[in-house]
Design a protein around this motif. Structure first.
Motif, PDB file in Angstrom:
ATOM      1  N   ASP A  88       6.767  91.041  29.348  1.00  0.00           N
ATOM      2  CA  ASP A  88       5.713  90.378  28.561  1.00  0.00           C
ATOM      3  C   ASP A  88       5.460  89.191  28.857  1.00  0.00           C
ATOM      4  OD1 ASP A  88       5.268  92.791  27.108  1.00  0.00           O
ATOM      5  OD2 ASP A  88       6.499  92.307  25.487  1.00  0.00           O
ATOM      6  N   ASP A  90       2.608  90.889  31.629  1.00  0.00           N
ATOM      7  CA  ASP A  90       1.767  91.736  30.620  1.00  0.00           C
ATOM      8  C   ASP A  90       0.365  90.823  30.339  1.00  0.00           C
ATOM      9  OD1 ASP A  90       0.584  93.383  28.815  1.00  0.00           O
ATOM     10  OD2 ASP A  90       1.760  92.689  27.116  1.00  0.00           O
ATOM     11  N   SER A 150      -2.733  91.952  27.989  1.00  0.00           N
ATOM     12  CA  SER A 150      -2.802  90.881  26.772  1.00  0.00           C
ATOM     13  C   SER A 150      -3.068  89.787  26.824  1.00  0.00           C
ATOM     14  CB  SER A 150      -1.466  91.181  26.044  1.00  0.00           C
ATOM     15  OG  SER A 150      -0.369  90.330  26.812  1.00  0.00           O
ATOM     16  N   GLN A 155      -1.821  97.505  34.762  1.00  0.00           N
ATOM     17  CA  GLN A 155      -0.541  97.953  34.691  1.00  0.00           C
ATOM     18  C   GLN A 155      -0.408  99.358  34.967  1.00  0.00           C
ATOM     19  OE1 GLN A 155      -0.174  97.000  30.248  1.00  0.00           O
ATOM     20  NE2 GLN A 155       1.359  95.237  30.790  1.00  0.00           N
ATOM     21  N   ARG A 182       4.470 100.674  31.804  1.00  0.00           N
ATOM     22  CA  ARG A 182       4.183 100.552  30.236  1.00  0.00           C
ATOM     23  C   ARG A 182       5.057 101.381  29.419  1.00  0.00           C
ATOM     24  NH1 ARG A 182       3.041  96.163  28.236  1.00  0.00           N
ATOM     25  NH2 ARG A 182       3.782  96.501  26.375  1.00  0.00           N
TER      26      ARG A 182
END
Length: 90
Positions: free
Chosen positions: A39, A43, A46, A53, A58
């Motif tokens: 993350d 990531d 986001s 991804q 995921r």
């Protein structure tokens, strides 16, 4: 007779559950650390980035976040492919 057998089985199963959970604890913590690192560094959606991804990655990340250690290999692969050091495995 069957009820007594089932009751004994249930008692043994409940007694052993904490042992099984404790045995998996280091893997679960490692999986969680992998997901956090993913993350933090990868990531991108986001964070408004454009890097797509993979669905497999995921799913692996979400498994780790949920405490399912079967996601470890998928998140490790994503981090290694991105040349990001893996967190220490306790």
């Amino acid at each position: 007779m069957i009820r007594k057998t089932l009751l004994k089985f249930a008692i043994v199963a409940v007694t052993l559950m904490p042992v099984a959970a404790f045995a998996q604890s280091p893997d679960a913590a490692y999986c969680s650390a992998l997901a956090a690192k993913y993350d933090q560094y990868l990531d991108m959606p986001s964070k408004g980035g454009q890097q797509p991804q993979s669905l497999d990655t995921r799913v692996a990340v979400e498994k780790c976040k949920a405490g399912d250690t079967s996601g470890i290999a998928g998140v490790e692969k994503a981090l290694k492919d991105a040349r990001i050091d893996l967190p220490p495995r306790g």
